[in-house]
Design an enzyme around this catalytic site. Structure first.
Site, PDB file in Angstrom:
ATOM      1  N   HIS A   1      49.302  34.302  34.341  1.00 56.18           N
ATOM      2  CA  HIS A   1      49.662  35.131  33.194  1.00 56.18           C
ATOM      3  C   HIS A   1      50.750  36.135  33.557  1.00 56.18           C
ATOM      4  O   HIS A   1      50.508  37.333  33.676  1.00 56.18           O
ATOM      5  CB  HIS A   1      48.417  35.844  32.656  1.00 56.18           C
TER       6      HIS A   1
ATOM      7  N   GLU B   1      40.098  31.247  31.125  1.00 55.82           N
ATOM      8  CA  GLU B   1      39.109  31.057  32.202  1.00 55.82           C
ATOM      9  C   GLU B   1      37.702  30.911  31.622  1.00 55.82           C
ATOM     10  O   GLU B   1      36.920  30.058  32.060  1.00 55.82           O
ATOM     11  CB  GLU B   1      39.152  32.232  33.184  1.00 55.82           C
TER      12      GLU B   1
ATOM     13  N   THR C   1      36.411  36.198  36.500  1.00 57.45           N
ATOM     14  CA  THR C   1      36.774  36.721  37.822  1.00 57.45           C
ATOM     15  C   THR C   1      37.612  37.989  37.792  1.00 57.45           C
ATOM     16  O   THR C   1      37.785  38.641  38.821  1.00 57.45           O
ATOM     17  CB  THR C   1      37.585  35.668  38.596  1.00 57.45           C
TER      18      THR C   1
ATOM     19  N   CYS D   1      36.599  38.446  41.608  1.00 57.98           N
ATOM     20  CA  CYS D   1      37.146  37.980  42.890  1.00 57.98           C
ATOM     21  C   CYS D   1      37.620  39.140  43.758  1.00 57.98           C
ATOM     22  O   CYS D   1      37.788  40.264  43.288  1.00 57.98           O
ATOM     23  CB  CYS D   1      38.279  36.996  42.635  1.00 57.98           C
TER      24      CYS D   1
ATOM     25  N   SER E   1      47.588  39.379  30.903  1.00 59.80           N
ATOM     26  CA  SER E   1      46.985  39.335  32.239  1.00 59.80           C
ATOM     27  C   SER E   1      45.760  40.248  32.248  1.00 59.80           C
ATOM     28  O   SER E   1      45.877  41.474  32.226  1.00 59.80           O
ATOM     29  CB  SER E   1      48.016  39.809  33.276  1.00 59.80           C
TER      30      SER E   1
ATOM     31  N   ASN F   1      43.544  41.027  34.523  1.00 65.13           N
ATOM     32  CA  ASN F   1      43.338  41.989  35.612  1.00 65.13           C
ATOM     33  C   ASN F   1      44.350  43.130  35.556  1.00 65.13           C
ATOM     34  O   ASN F   1      44.055  44.256  35.950  1.00 65.13           O
ATOM     35  CB  ASN F   1      43.304  41.275  36.965  1.00 65.13           C
TER      36      ASN F   1
HETATM   37 FE1  SF4 Z   1      41.823  33.515  41.950  1.00 66.34          FE
HETATM   38 FE2  SF4 Z   1      41.154  36.088  41.723  1.00 66.34          FE
HETATM   39 FE3  SF4 Z   1      43.670  35.395  41.815  1.00 66.34          FE
HETATM   40 FE4  SF4 Z   1      42.231  34.790  39.648  1.00 66.34          FE
HETATM   41  S1  SF4 Z   1      42.777  36.840  40.372  1.00 66.34           S
HETATM   42  S2  SF4 Z   1      43.678  33.459  40.692  1.00 66.34           S
HETATM   43  S3  SF4 Z   1      40.251  34.336  40.628  1.00 66.34           S
HETATM   44  S4  SF4 Z   1      42.157  35.108  43.482  1.00 66.34           S
END
Ligand code: SF4
Length: 333
Positions: A45, A130, A168, A198, A226, A228
């Site tokens: 992303h 996901e 994750t 993760c 994105s 995260n």
């Molecule tokens: Fe893998 Fe974590 Fe990266 Fe997602 S953020 S691709 S789960 S290591």
């Protein structure tokens, strides 16, 4: 007296091992097989990554039925459901599965708990790729829980046979709050065998928490889709940053955000090439924020091997070594 304007640069930031592997998979597939290479969904992303790969001959599609019969398609780092694998096989597509191994781990957990006929409460964001992939492993058993406020509407068949899993890339603190509320309702709720959030998501959040109390403004580099990256803005505000903004590219950074600020924090999501952070640092330098201190809370050296289908092709051609990619390089911090 003039105030020293400074930048606190979070580390770790930027590319994680799963993103690095997925981006390299598309690059190596283009080099080895030639364009076009189809990619289902955004490989990661980040708009810059997608645009750069598009210029090199990758064609991004939403669904496998947009890929010509018999063509080669890469599945993104976010993972796909078994139904997508079946569709690709029915269309005779050559697939390269770039699903992050840490997402695959969650898929396997879902399958295992479904075999035990458990109700699986999957904490995640509705509509995220996901979550669709993980839920698709066991659609009869998985129920999505989109944050603490969704807990009250959860119903299960047997409160003694319930487990939670998660996307994750969520906020660790928010997931723990969701789990706490789920456990109030279902005291026998089982935990996953290991963290689903993760290492990269956790490390980037820890680094942001460390610098947030010291910054007037936090700039998070990352795209709007994105997960995260968006979480890093929330985490920064919760941890005490005066303000926090997400920018896809430096051109979105607004000078008025920095008015009166003495210390600016900078970080980036797990799908962001370091070059985009460098652009922001250069802009801040031009605005007088020239003193840059990197604050590191962890060192990462995890690296995943390329997807097996690609590895086999590259091995046959004697080209298996991992490459170095100037534009989309791994976080250089
Ligand atoms: Fe893998 Fe974590 Fe990266 Fe997602 S953020 S691709 S789960 S290591």
């Amino acid at each position: 007296m003039s105030v020293t304007k400074r930048v606190l640069l979070a580390a770790p930031r930027g590319y994680c091992a799963g993103v690095d592997r997925a981006v390299e998979a598309v690059e190596r597939a283009l080099e080895h097989h030639g364009a076009p290479i189809y990619v289902r969904k955004e490989i990661v992303h980040n708009r810059f990554v997608v645009e750069t790969l598009s210029e090199r001959g990758a064609i991004f599609v939403d669904e496998t039925d947009e890929v010509p019969e018999g063509a080669r398609v890469v599945f993104s780092a976010h993972g796909v459901s078994p139904a997508v694998h079946a569709e690709a096989a029915a269309r005779n597509l050559a697939t390269i599965d770039a699903t992050c191994p840490l997402v695959t781990k969650v898929h396997k957990e879902a399958v295992r708990f479904a075999r035990r006929d458990m109700d699986i409460l999957l904490i995640g964001h509705d509509g995220h790729e996901e979550v669709e992939g993980t839920a698709g492993e066991a659609p009869e058993h998985v129920q999505l829980v989109d944050g603490p406020d969704a807990v009250d509407s959860v119903t299960v068949r047997d409160p003694e046979n319930v487990v939670w899993l998660s996307q994750t890339t969520l906020s660790v603190d928010e997931v723990m709050e969701t789990v706490r509320r789920l456990r109030e309702r279902f005291p026998a709720l089982q935990d996953p065998p290991s963290d689903d959030i993760c290492y990269a998501t956790q490390n980037r959040q820890v680094a942001v928490k460390k610098i947030a109390p010291r910054v007037d403004v936090m700039i998070v580099v990352g795209s709007a889709n994105s997960s995260n990256s968006v979480r890093l803005v929330e985490v920064a505000l919760e941890a005490g940053a005066g303000a926090a903004y997400r920018v896809d590219r430096v051109r979105e950074l607004q000078d008025e955000w920095l008015e009166g600020a003495a210390t600016v924090g900078v970080t980036s999501g797990a799908s962001v090439p370091e070059i985009l952070v460098r652009e922001v640092i250069e802009r801040l330098d031009a605005l007088g924020f020239s003193d840059v201190e990197e604050v590191r809370t962890a060192t990462e050296d995890l690296m995943f091997s390329l997807p097996k289908e690609l590895r086999a092709d590259l091995k046959k051609a004697g080209k298996l070594q991992r490459g170095h990619r100037p534009e989309l390089q791994v976080n250089a911090s």
